[in-house]
Design a protein around this motif. Sequence first.
Motif, PDB file in Angstrom:
ATOM      1  N   GLU A   1     -31.653  48.501 -17.106  1.00 50.96           N
ATOM      2  CA  GLU A   1     -31.253  47.841 -18.356  1.00 50.96           C
ATOM      3  C   GLU A   1     -29.760  47.555 -18.378  1.00 50.96           C
ATOM      4  O   GLU A   1     -29.321  46.502 -18.868  1.00 50.96           O
ATOM      5  CB  GLU A   1     -31.641  48.711 -19.550  1.00 50.96           C
ATOM      6  N   GLN A   2     -28.957  48.495 -17.845  1.00 55.38           N
ATOM      7  CA  GLN A   2     -27.512  48.278 -17.767  1.00 55.38           C
ATOM      8  C   GLN A   2     -27.188  47.106 -16.840  1.00 55.38           C
ATOM      9  O   GLN A   2     -26.356  46.247 -17.166  1.00 55.38           O
ATOM     10  CB  GLN A   2     -26.808  49.528 -17.238  1.00 55.38           C
TER      11      GLN A   2
ATOM     12  N   ASP B   1     -27.281  52.880 -11.418  1.00 61.42           N
ATOM     13  CA  ASP B   1     -27.215  52.485 -12.822  1.00 61.42           C
ATOM     14  C   ASP B   1     -28.585  52.032 -13.307  1.00 61.42           C
ATOM     15  O   ASP B   1     -29.368  51.436 -12.550  1.00 61.42           O
ATOM     16  CB  ASP B   1     -26.193  51.371 -13.010  1.00 61.42           C
ATOM     17  N   GLU B   2     -28.873  52.328 -14.572  1.00 62.72           N
ATOM     18  CA  GLU B   2     -30.169  51.984 -15.135  1.00 62.72           C
ATOM     19  C   GLU B   2     -30.402  50.473 -15.067  1.00 62.72           C
ATOM     20  O   GLU B   2     -29.468  49.687 -15.290  1.00 62.72           O
ATOM     21  CB  GLU B   2     -30.247  52.442 -16.590  1.00 62.72           C
TER      22      GLU B   2
END
Length: 462
Positions: A52-53, A49-50
């Motif tokens: 930022e996420q 997952d990124e």
Amino acid sequence: MSVRPAHLGALEMAEGYAGGRLSPVEVATDVLQVVEGGEPELNAFWVRDEPEQVLARALAAQERWAAGAPLSRWDGVPVTLKENIARAGVPMPAGCAAVDPVVPEVDSPVARRCDEAGLVVLGSTTMPDWGMLSSGHSSRHGQTVSPLNPDWTTGGSSSGAGVAAAAGYGPLHVGTDIGGSIRLPATWLGLASLKPSAGRIPLNAPYLGRVAGPMARRVEDLAALMDVLSGPDPLDWTSLPAQDVAWTDLDVGADGRSWSPHGLRVGVWTRAGYGVEPEPEVVAATRAVADRLADEGAEVVEVAPWLDQGVLDGVNRFWQVRSWADLSRLSPERQALVHPFVAEWARQGEGLSGVDVMDAYHAFADLQARTVAAWAREGDLDLLVSPVAPCPAYPAELPMPYPEEGRGMWHINFTLPWNMTGQPAGTVDVSRTDDGRPIGVQIVGRRFDDLGVLKALRRHSR
């Protein structure tokens, strides 16, 4: 020497959040740094997952703690999920390059409960083709690598989950297990693990013998994940009824005093009678655990073999037919993309008659009946101690520990029975070989006594 935030246990994180000494964002930031240092070389993630996420999830948890309204005591603790645990919108290729990945529209019960508890999901971890290898080999992902030594296997099929745990990608990791796929990577990567009782953690696709369960560096972290994930769910018609279990009270016995094995009847099983018999170092580690239980007041009895090669061959044959059904639906071009060992193994299911398949299927019931009878024959055991696998970590280049002469599944002889009886079975890291490879020991409990297994595991953790 202080421990960096990423390497704290779930309970330490939770207590730090509650006391204001630590924040979910601080932990997530450090975990992301650890992941960045290990990936993509270790290749633990299918979907990472990124950042930022991940940080947004951590910030939401941090704000809930600040407002005095955490979703659970574990709000803000990082977790990874094996790629076959459905997450809405995240493709599920089952480790195989030959298939078009299923993209689920809704979360599985496991993913949903992680979200409901506020756990910070880092991503989905890798697995080998269709989960049918006890290694980190995958036609879709390439090879997942052990952080202990790249020359040693990771085990499988929860290979990415095990590597994420061993590499320190946060404290909590969820794998799945149908014949040893949680416990095998755990023993070869020096971890603790629990294959829960059948139905204890609900699935979105129940299947005979299949469970989801926790993998971690500490037994206490297994208990934290059981606290989040256990309980009935309408999606899983096999899930157990609700039960109030004090998962994290690992030191407390039924009488409210400190837990002790005193008075328990414990079996020790070191000769399988089928498959590959365990190596001397593995037997010695198992007996050391049994001896310690005896020293603490348990009644330890020897358990003789009760299964034979025909049972394992029948289970193997049924799984081959199941995988052949998947393989045969692919075009020749697609079939060529499946991992060669898995493809060749599956093709041995081609041409079997309906009678052959039913005979193979009956091996499951035979295994169940014999195992339950053996447990009762030994005086209705409280616990059983055994090897996890016949060998320590084998060379990483091999797809299976014994890949030749039809012995592909011969190493699951100590783990398979408990998937079929539904009994809880956990592993704990207890020793090392002369060249440093971990050796784990399996502790099996009565049906539904997952907490008893966790207490015994904690007693023997290194």
